[in-house]
Design an enzyme around this catalytic site. Structure first.
Site, PDB file in Angstrom:
ATOM      1  N   PRO A 312       1.084  -1.283   0.070  1.00  0.00           N
ATOM      2  CA  PRO A 312      -0.153  -0.164  -0.040  1.00  0.00           C
ATOM      3  C   PRO A 312       1.055   1.326   0.002  1.00  0.00           C
ATOM      4  O   PRO A 312       1.672   1.313   0.710  1.00  0.00           O
ATOM      5  CB  PRO A 312      -0.746  -0.039   1.315  1.00  0.00           C
ATOM      6  CG  PRO A 312       0.197  -1.009   2.261  1.00  0.00           C
ATOM      7  CD  PRO A 312       0.595  -1.871   1.235  1.00  0.00           C
ATOM      8  N   CYS A 399       3.457   3.044   9.781  1.00  0.00           N
ATOM      9  CA  CYS A 399       3.768   4.333   9.035  1.00  0.00           C
ATOM     10  C   CYS A 399       4.602   5.183  10.117  1.00  0.00           C
ATOM     11  O   CYS A 399       4.128   5.382  11.368  1.00  0.00           O
ATOM     12  CB  CYS A 399       2.361   5.107   8.858  1.00  0.00           C
ATOM     13  SG  CYS A 399       2.408   6.441   8.351  1.00  0.00           S
ATOM     14  N   LYS A 439       0.630  -4.935   9.126  1.00  0.00           N
ATOM     15  CA  LYS A 439       1.850  -4.466   8.574  1.00  0.00           C
ATOM     16  C   LYS A 439       2.748  -3.516   9.673  1.00  0.00           C
ATOM     17  O   LYS A 439       2.014  -2.790  10.089  1.00  0.00           O
ATOM     18  CB  LYS A 439       1.738  -3.764   7.197  1.00  0.00           C
ATOM     19  CG  LYS A 439       3.032  -3.295   6.756  1.00  0.00           C
ATOM     20  CD  LYS A 439       2.513  -2.437   5.110  1.00  0.00           C
ATOM     21  CE  LYS A 439       3.668  -2.230   4.628  1.00  0.00           C
ATOM     22  NZ  LYS A 439       4.724  -0.925   5.063  1.00  0.00           N
ATOM     23  N   GLY A 512      11.486  -4.626   2.119  1.00  0.00           N
ATOM     24  CA  GLY A 512      12.500  -3.597   2.021  1.00  0.00           C
ATOM     25  C   GLY A 512      13.813  -3.911   1.244  1.00  0.00           C
ATOM     26  O   GLY A 512      14.015  -5.145   1.081  1.00  0.00           O
TER      27      GLY A 512
END
Length: 671
Positions: A312, A399, A439, A512
């Site tokens: 996302p 986030c 996540k 990553g």
């Protein structure tokens, strides 16, 4: 010139393509990611003339060097407080009249009903090129020779009958009618000289299911949500339950006999005092965990092993971009992060984030929030309104931007396991059979990873159906490489807990720095993950999913990349609209996409493979003029590329790039 002469961390470009050995400024993804958190920025800390302090004292060489470094740092990062304004027609035609309908407002309508006046003022139709019209030599897009005849009156002069409307071509009908900027494709002139809209009924009936976007929320529903009249009984019952539990615990704590036996809560413990060892430490810090956790076996299982997953992505991870990635092989897609508070406020913009295209075979939405009182009611409404068209709901626990973190959302939840547990259990109840996933990052602070303690609880205690771990802390952002050894450690911790409790394994994805097929399969083979979530790698080269599926490094040509841009424009017009506002919204997001894609260094120019995502590219020229243009860091060139498919940018339209290093001059990237 050999690549060995290039500075460390520089992409190893062959000498014949180098323009300069100095690496270009690398865009600061950390600052750009958090660009919404500091609208006004910080005031300049350096005043006075170069080489002197404010009081006139002369600076030493070391001080001047430090000053120059600070000045360069200011030029990196985000352009603060970007604003994008809708561009509209000079004369605005009523939407109903544009579609051949009667307007119920009649003469009181604030838009014109005079079609001839509107058409006389309307700019000429945009020509949308086909794949065959593309070339790797200037002007890159072939335009048809259209002769203007004097017999055509002013009301018809805007029409180009050779163009194609992407919406009409996909669905057999254009919802924008006469307002479409590609009108010539779906209008015909009647014998009396009037224009008549064309509808291809056969195509419309055949393609409507394959092209109609899902999860539209109507105005009445948004009004009910906004006025707090939308019922969410499951959330209400759950929130009442946890409130009763909290009240009961408070009474127990106030009982003198019980007080002596209760350990000091982790939140109140001094930071310099280490918590006791053993399992009791975890249990004592999570007194507020729900009593009866939902076991994963009660939820629909996710069979994601080996599937490719597009992360996302805020702003750039919109529906047109996701469609593009699906074309190139993405199996799982997830909408942009939405805020639970905004969903509960009935925000039209927030609810648009759950929109799904039928081509997205496995689709979920991501939500961020700080507490069960926000996330659980929002989840219940989302689950009911999107029932049957939503495969999972992902809770954002990673986030890093200040605007989200400081509200207790995103990566702040990594340090609030009890609250996170309540959120996941409540959302699982509210969403019925829709799985809940999570996540997260490795931790909040550098050197203090916590995910290995948290991840086993996500699935085994709180019912997460899948877990994705980004191998960086919040503090680290993108400054260092992702820690894949730690990701492996976390996977092993989850698997051990599952085996101990006899539970079926849940999919675990790592994330990553994945930027090539070789890198993807190396990580899959060595770190125990079921798959890899791809974010920046897909933004820079959306065809990475094809590379992964076919296990090869694709030396994609410049013409193939231009076809990718054409498809993005086509999908953007289908989603945002083919009227003036939709065209320029598509232009804005296309430029956003190009602000990442220009970073791609064609692998045919490299001395060694695979390419690495953090390598800085020196100035280089491509193998043809189009490849050189697509590598331009100048935002004005991105606007130029958009004009090949969306026509000239209006004078009132400008694009301010997210990264400062891509803005040029005082215009900051105006078209």
């Amino acid at each position: 010139m050999a690549s060995s002469t290039l500075p460390p961390g520089t992409a190893p470009i062959k000498a014949e393509f180098l323009v300069s050995v100095q690496p270009r400024d690398v865009p600061d993804d950390d600052a750009a990611e958090g660009s919404t958190s500091h609208v006004n920025g910080r005031p300049d800390t350096v005043t006075g003339t170069q080489g002197t302090e404010e009081g006139g004292k002369k600076l030493s060489g070391a001080q001047r060097k430090k000053l120059a470094k600070e000045e360069r740092k200011k030029q990196r990062g985000a352009n603060k407080g970007r604003r994008f304004q809708k561009v509209r027609d000079e004369v605005e035609l009523c939407f109903r009249v544009a579609n051949g309908q009667q307007c119920e407002f009649g003469n009181e309508c604030r838009f014109t009903h005079d079609v001839s006046v509107y058409l006389a003022a309307k700019p000429r139709d945009i020509h949308f090129p086909s794949s065959e019209d593309l070339s790797n030599s200037p002007p890159f897009v072939r335009l048809p020779d259209v002769e203007m005849t004097e017999e055509i009156d002013a009301t018809k002069s805007s029409l180009d009958f050779t163009t194609t409307c992407p919406i009409y071509q996909h669905t057999g009908e254009c919802r924008h009618g006469l307002k479409c900027r590609f009108l010539g494709n779906h209008v015909r002139m009647k014998e009396n000289g009037e224009l008549e809209l064309v509808v291809d009924e056969e195509k419309k009936a055949r393609l409507i299911a394959a092209e109609t976007e899902l999860n539209f929320i109507d105005g009445d529903t948004l009004r009910k949500i906004r006025t707090k009249k939308y019922p969410h009984p499951i959330a209400n019952a759950y929130l009442k339950e946890i409130q009763n539990n909290a009240n009961h615990e408070k009474k127990v704590e106030e009982t003198p006999q019980a007080t002596e036996s209760i350990a000091q809560p982790a939140a109140d413990r001094p930071k310099d005092v280490a918590p006791p060892n053993g399992a009791d430490a975890v249990d004592q810090s999570q007194d507020d965990t729900p009593d009866v956790p939902l076991r994963p076996v009660e939820k629909k299982r996710l069979h994601w092993t080996g599937k490719t997953y597009l992360a996302p992505l805020t702003t750039v991870g919109n529906l047109p971009f996701r469609r593009l990635c699906v074309d190139y092989g993405a199996d799982i897609t997830c909408g942009e992060m939405g805020l639970a508070m905004s969903f509960l406020q009935g925000s039209k913009e927030e609810w648009s984030l759950v929109r799904r295209h039928p081509s997205e075979s496995i689709f979920g939405m991501q939500i961020a929030g700080s507490k069960p009182q926000l996330l659980v009611p929002a989840a219940e409404i989302i689950g009911r309104e999107c029932a049957g068209n939503l495969d999972f709901v992902d809770v954002n626990c990673g986030c890093p931007i200040d605007l989200v973190y400081k509200t207790g959302s995103g990566s702040a939840l990594l340090d609030a396991a009890g609250r996170l547990g309540k959120i996941l259990v409540g959302m699982n109840k509210a969403l019925d059979n829709i799985p809940v996933t999570a996540k997260l990052r490795t931790g909040v602070k550098d050197g203090k990873n916590t995910a290995h303690k948290l991840m086993p609880r996500l699935a085994c205690e709180w019912g997460a159906s899948a877990i994705t771990l980004h191998g960086r802390t919040r503090q680290q952002r993108y400054t260092k490489l992702a820690d894949w050894d730690y990701i492996k450690q976390c996977v092993e911790a989850v698997r051990a807990r599952e085996e101990e409790e006899g539970l079926s394994p849940v999919p675990i994805f790592g994330g990553g720095d994945c930027f090539s097929s070789e890198d993807y399969w190396h990580k899959m083979d060595n770190y125990g993950v079921d798959g890899i979530m791809i974010g920046r790698g897909a933004l820079i080269k959306p065809w990475i999913f094809t590379e992964i599926k076919e296990r090869r490094e694709w030396d994609i040509s410049s013409r193939e990349r231009l076809e990718l841009v054409r498809k993005y424009a086509e999908y953007g017009l289908n989603h945002f609209g083919s009227d003036t506002a939709g065209v320029n919204t598509t232009r804005r997001y296309l430029c956003e996409a190009l602000s990442f894609q220009y970073r791609y260094v064609p692998i045919g120019l490299l001395e060694r493979l695979p390419a690495r995502i953090n390598d800085r590219a020196p100035a280089f020229r491509g193998r043809d003029e189009l490849e050189t243009l697509l590598a331009s860091p100048d935002s004005r060139d991105w606007v130029k590329i958009s004009e090949m498919f969306l026509g000239p940018a209006p004078e009132s339209w400008s694009f301010t790039p997210k990264h400062k290093s891509n803005a040029y001059g005082s215009e900051e990237g105006q078209g």
